[in-house]
Write an enzyme that holds these catalytic residues in place. Structure first.
Site, PDB file in Angstrom:
ATOM      1  N   HIS A   4       5.854  -6.515  -1.453  1.00  0.00           N
ATOM      2  CA  HIS A   4       5.939  -6.467  -2.919  1.00  0.00           C
ATOM      3  C   HIS A   4       7.310  -5.918  -3.299  1.00  0.00           C
ATOM      4  O   HIS A   4       7.831  -5.017  -2.644  1.00  0.00           O
ATOM      5  CB  HIS A   4       4.856  -5.556  -3.509  1.00  0.00           C
ATOM      6  CG  HIS A   4       3.476  -6.098  -3.360  1.00  0.00           C
ATOM      7  ND1 HIS A   4       3.034  -7.229  -4.016  1.00  0.00           N
ATOM      8  CD2 HIS A   4       2.428  -5.669  -2.619  1.00  0.00           C
ATOM      9  CE1 HIS A   4       1.773  -7.473  -3.691  1.00  0.00           C
ATOM     10  NE2 HIS A   4       1.384  -6.537  -2.832  1.00  0.00           N
ATOM     11  N   ASP A  15      -8.532 -15.193   1.210  1.00  0.00           N
ATOM     12  CA  ASP A  15      -8.050 -13.813   1.331  1.00  0.00           C
ATOM     13  C   ASP A  15      -7.522 -13.254   0.015  1.00  0.00           C
ATOM     14  O   ASP A  15      -6.803 -13.920  -0.713  1.00  0.00           O
ATOM     15  CB  ASP A  15      -6.936 -13.721   2.371  1.00  0.00           C
ATOM     16  CG  ASP A  15      -6.522 -12.273   2.595  1.00  0.00           C
ATOM     17  OD1 ASP A  15      -7.402 -11.466   2.891  1.00  0.00           O
ATOM     18  OD2 ASP A  15      -5.333 -11.958   2.443  1.00  0.00           O
ATOM     19  N   ASP A  40      -1.608  -7.621   8.042  1.00  0.00           N
ATOM     20  CA  ASP A  40      -1.775  -7.818   6.597  1.00  0.00           C
ATOM     21  C   ASP A  40      -0.457  -7.527   5.872  1.00  0.00           C
ATOM     22  O   ASP A  40      -0.444  -6.900   4.813  1.00  0.00           O
ATOM     23  CB  ASP A  40      -2.919  -6.951   6.045  1.00  0.00           C
ATOM     24  CG  ASP A  40      -3.315  -7.368   4.623  1.00  0.00           C
ATOM     25  OD1 ASP A  40      -2.846  -8.425   4.150  1.00  0.00           O
ATOM     26  OD2 ASP A  40      -4.095  -6.622   3.987  1.00  0.00           O
ATOM     27  N   HIS A  95      -2.368 -12.425  10.317  1.00  0.00           N
ATOM     28  CA  HIS A  95      -2.642 -12.115   8.912  1.00  0.00           C
ATOM     29  C   HIS A  95      -1.373 -11.611   8.224  1.00  0.00           C
ATOM     30  O   HIS A  95      -1.079 -10.415   8.216  1.00  0.00           O
ATOM     31  CB  HIS A  95      -3.749 -11.056   8.811  1.00  0.00           C
ATOM     32  CG  HIS A  95      -4.314 -10.935   7.429  1.00  0.00           C
ATOM     33  ND1 HIS A  95      -5.660 -10.856   7.177  1.00  0.00           N
ATOM     34  CD2 HIS A  95      -3.716 -10.881   6.214  1.00  0.00           C
ATOM     35  CE1 HIS A  95      -5.867 -10.768   5.877  1.00  0.00           C
ATOM     36  NE2 HIS A  95      -4.696 -10.774   5.267  1.00  0.00           N
ATOM     37  N   HIS A 137       1.355 -12.334   4.661  1.00  0.00           N
ATOM     38  CA  HIS A 137       1.615 -12.990   3.374  1.00  0.00           C
ATOM     39  C   HIS A 137       3.111 -13.285   3.306  1.00  0.00           C
ATOM     40  O   HIS A 137       3.914 -12.368   3.232  1.00  0.00           O
ATOM     41  CB  HIS A 137       1.182 -12.083   2.214  1.00  0.00           C
ATOM     42  CG  HIS A 137      -0.285 -11.788   2.213  1.00  0.00           C
ATOM     43  ND1 HIS A 137      -1.197 -12.553   1.527  1.00  0.00           N
ATOM     44  CD2 HIS A 137      -1.001 -10.826   2.843  1.00  0.00           C
ATOM     45  CE1 HIS A 137      -2.421 -12.073   1.719  1.00  0.00           C
ATOM     46  NE2 HIS A 137      -2.329 -11.014   2.516  1.00  0.00           N
ATOM     47  N   LEU A 138       3.453 -14.573   3.358  1.00  0.00           N
ATOM     48  CA  LEU A 138       4.871 -14.945   3.319  1.00  0.00           C
ATOM     49  C   LEU A 138       5.336 -15.223   1.889  1.00  0.00           C
ATOM     50  O   LEU A 138       6.525 -15.381   1.638  1.00  0.00           O
ATOM     51  CB  LEU A 138       5.132 -16.155   4.218  1.00  0.00           C
ATOM     52  CG  LEU A 138       4.897 -15.912   5.721  1.00  0.00           C
ATOM     53  CD1 LEU A 138       5.166 -17.182   6.527  1.00  0.00           C
ATOM     54  CD2 LEU A 138       5.750 -14.761   6.240  1.00  0.00           C
TER      55      LEU A 138
END
Lengths: 307, 437
Positions: B314, B154, B310, B62, B64-65
């Site tokens: 950012h 997701d 996860d 899990h 986020h690329l």
């Protein structure tokens, strides 16, 4: 005092009493024919208001002017916020012009903490989201003390929208720090979960909260809360939780009825109560100036001492 | 590449029942043999420093690329660099890119970027619904053909029970799991923190734990109805764990994952040490101590299948704002393993072999991807762990493009010595630079 006034949470009982005692002296200035002292001459104070406010902004500005500070007001509608500038960038730009203090009102909880981390200027919280409104709680305590010798022996009932109220949070912290017996009442839909852990009584019965109370503090109901299903109608809210003349008749003799304003007549408080003999609502407004003068004076005093 | 014989380490390979000192022979990018006192026979011998552990390459199912579309936060290259530095030989990336990974074009783009970077393996996860809008199923067969290993919306829960039912039925045809971000959106409202005492005193809008468990129970019921496999992502609430246990007891095909931050931190971080720190704002939110303890219990007793990060990078601009306005999420790839050692293995909450099940064996099984074992003939995806390495977390030194971690400055015991993918060392910790791994 610390560098900033971010909330009652950071104040000791001694600091609270110091502010209230100082406010007594400040109140006297407001009774003079020339209502001005040179205490903050040469200090620059920026009132940065991201939410509409009449009472608090005016009160701060009068307090600043009575202490001879140079003040300027930045309101959201006239600022570069509309051009998409972040709060941090706005603050850093104001900082670049070297003000001594920034009074901030903002819709987001914790906005003052963000400014405090990035600014050298002293930050005064004039209300951040649902978090705190420390000068309101201080002026409320000042008002309570005018009518009662000791705060620590009082039963204080706070009734209304507890969930969304920063006034509630600051007052609960202040009153429990000073040892008052605090009772909260309102619809269960508008109670902050777990708030009883602060050391207050929570009841949905307004009559239980108000019984034998020395102070009744009403909180504003935002009319749009019905849309969030917090309660069915303003009429039902008034019937169940409103401060009616009948409830006041059953209250302790000498009770004072407070409201931070702006009031919704006939929603949380009946007009005859708001305008009646037990209401101290306008005294609160008057005391706001003295209390804010005290806060400004004490914070600036730290500056002069070199900090 | 000459064959390499790794010697002197403990091998933890629960899939093959190994837990002890073994040699590992790597040949042509594959694991040739694992055994006692293997002869060198022309391969270069790597004598590992004492105390290291060789395990199957860790898989973070899990992450986020952010590529395509949000390259200012992360790219496939920087994200996989962070992955291998964190000991992960493979990551599965979420489809909430811009555009959404709901078609073969985006899937192929991600895989090409991964091949260019040539660090960790990347397994794209496709969207359940077109545009993740929750209305119409994405072309799931096309996504699978292009290389997607599971489907999820997701970040956006599948809003209707009907669409979730159809997704489970349809994806079941390909034996693909449906991964769900469980959250009842009406209960979440505009919440930004766990509903409870901390949020109440700080004046933050709350999200109750049952916003998660209500949807978890719905999905488990639908998995039972359809025979499909549902995987509960980043589980945070004790009520959801109860739901998972209920589903497993009934034989439903349900698995779940927990993030390191949900088994280490609680909502007390909202107020201290840094009040309103946006690096403790994530979704699901940090919950209270009872929830955190329930997650630890679930990790210990086997109810939890997977630890996943996860990883949600950012840009600092986006986090340097009011708490209400900051995006949800923290990075996780480069802190996960040290947190697992320090908070799970060293205190005795999970065994070393159980940790490898959580980080490698089970993710491979749920996603039906290679890996998770050191079987002879398998690609040589290997992580070499340093269980006693003192680690000071440094956000500034992270490989990830973003630095949004609440663990900056933490001192932890346990870390990564080296990461090997296809037999090639893609990460070597400076502390072990002399070891020629």
């Amino acid at each position: 005092m610390k560098k900033d006034l971010l909330g009652i949470a950071d104040l000791s009982p001694e600091e609270i009493y110091q502010i209230l005692d100082t406010a007594e002296a400040m109140r006297e200035i407001g009774e003079r024919p020339i209502k001005k002292v040179p205490t903050l001459r040469g200090k620059t104070i920026v009132n940065l208001f991201y939410e509409p406010s009449t009472r608090t902004r005016t009160s701060f500005e009068i307090a600043e002017k009575r202490l001879s500070a140079d003040t300027l007001n930045i309101a959201v509608a006239t600022s570069s916020v509309l051009k998409g500038e972040t709060l941090a960038d706005t603050a850093m730009n104001i900082e670049a012009m070297a003000p001594d203090m920034i009074v901030l009102r903002h819709a987001s909880s914790g906005a003052c903490h963000l400014l405090s981390r990035i600014c050298r200027s002293r930050i005064i919280n004039a209300g951040d989201g649902m978090h705190e409104h420390p000068t309101q709680a201080l002026l409320d305590a000042f008002t309570i003390r005018q009518h009662n010798q000791y705060i620590d022996r009082l039963k204080v009932a706070i009734v209304g929208d507890l969930l969304h109220s920063r006034v509630l949070r600051s007052n609960v912290l202040l009153l429990t720090k000073l040892g008052a017996d605090v009772w909260l009442s309102g619809p269960p839909t508008l109670m902050p979960p777990g708030i009883e852990r602060v050391g207050v009584h929570v009841t949905t019965s307004v009559d239980e909260a108000v019984a034998d109370a020395d102070v009744i503090m009403m909180l504003r109901i935002q009319q749009e809360r019905m849309q969030g299903s917090f309660f069915p109608s303003l009429r039902e809210y008034f019937n169940v939780f409103g401060m009616t003349a009948e409830r006041v008749r059953r209250a302790k003799p000498g009770v004072i009825i407070m409201h931070p304003g702006p009031i919704n007549r006939g929603v949380e408080i009946a007009s005859e109560v708001a305008d009646g003999p037990y209401s101290v609502i306008l005294e609160q407004v008057a005391n706001g100036v003295a209390v804010r003068m005290a806060v400004l004076y004490l914070l600036a005093g730290g500056v002069e001492e070199g900090d | 590449m000459p064959s390499r014989l790794l010697k002197g380490a403990r091998v933890v390979d629960p899939a093959n029942g190994r837990n002890g000192e073994f040699d590992v022979l790597i040949e042509n990018g594959r694991i040739a043999r694992v055994g006692k006192d293997l002869p060198a026979e022309g391969s270069s011998v790597v004598e590992l420093p004492r105390g290291l552990i060789i395990c199957p390459g860790l898989i973070d199912m899990h992450v986020h690329l952010r590529e395509p579309g949000q390259e200012h936060k992360e790219t496939v290259a920087t994200g996989t660099a962070a992955a291998v530095a964190g000991g992960f030989t493979a990551v599965a990336c979420m489809p909430n890119t811009s555009p959404v990974n709901d078609n073969a074009g985006v899937t192929g783009y991600i895989l090409r970027k991964a091949a260019d970077a040539s660090l960790a393996r990347v397994y794209p996860i496709g969207a359940v619904s077109r545009g993740q809008l929750g209305e119409q199923l994405a072309d799931i067969a096309e996504l699978r053909e292009a290389g997607c290993v599971a489907i999820t919306d997701d970040g956006r829960p599948v809003a209707t029970a009907l669409l979730m039912r159809r997704a489970l039925e349809y994806a079941g045809m390909f034996n693909m799991a449906v991964i769900e971000h469980c959250e009842d959106q009406t209960l979440k409202g505009d919440g930004v923190a766990h509903e409870g005492f901390q949020a109440s005193t700080l004046g933050l809008r709350g999200i109750p734990g049952v916003a998660e468990s209500i949807m978890a129970l719905r999905d488990i019921s639908l998995a039972e109805l359809t025979g499909g496999a549902v995987h509960i992502a980043h589980m945070s609430a004790r009520q959801s764990l109860d739901a998972v246990r209920y589903g497993k007891a009934r034989g439903a095909r349900v698995t779940c994952e927990v993030t390191p931050h949900h088994f280490v931190l609680t909502d007390e971080m909202l107020g201290a040490p840094v009040p309103y720190d946006t690096n403790v704002k994530m979704n699901p939110p940090l919950r209270d101590a009872a929830d955190r303890d329930a997650m630890l219990q679930g990790l210990a007793d086997g109810s939890v299948d997977v630890i996943a990060t996860d990883h949600a990078p950012h840009h600092y601009d986006e986090k340097q704002v009011e708490f209400d306005h900051a995006p949800f999420g923290i990075t996780g790839l480069e802190t996960a393993l040290s947190l697992c050692f320090d908070r799970l293995v060293h205190p005795g909450i999970v065994s070393m072999s159980r940790l490898i099940e959580l980080l490698a064996v089970n993710p491979a099984r749920i996603l039906h991807v290679p890996g998770g074992s050191l079987s002879a003939g398998a690609p040589a995806d290997i992580t070499i762990l340093a269980p006693d390495l003192p680690v000071t977390v440094s956000a500034a030194r992270m490989r990830s493009k973003s630095k949004n971690t609440p663990f900056d400055g933490w001192q932890l015991r346990g870390g990564v010595a080296a990461t090997i993918v296809d037999g090639r060392t893609v990460y070597l910790n400076d502390e072990f630079a002399s070891s020629r791994i």
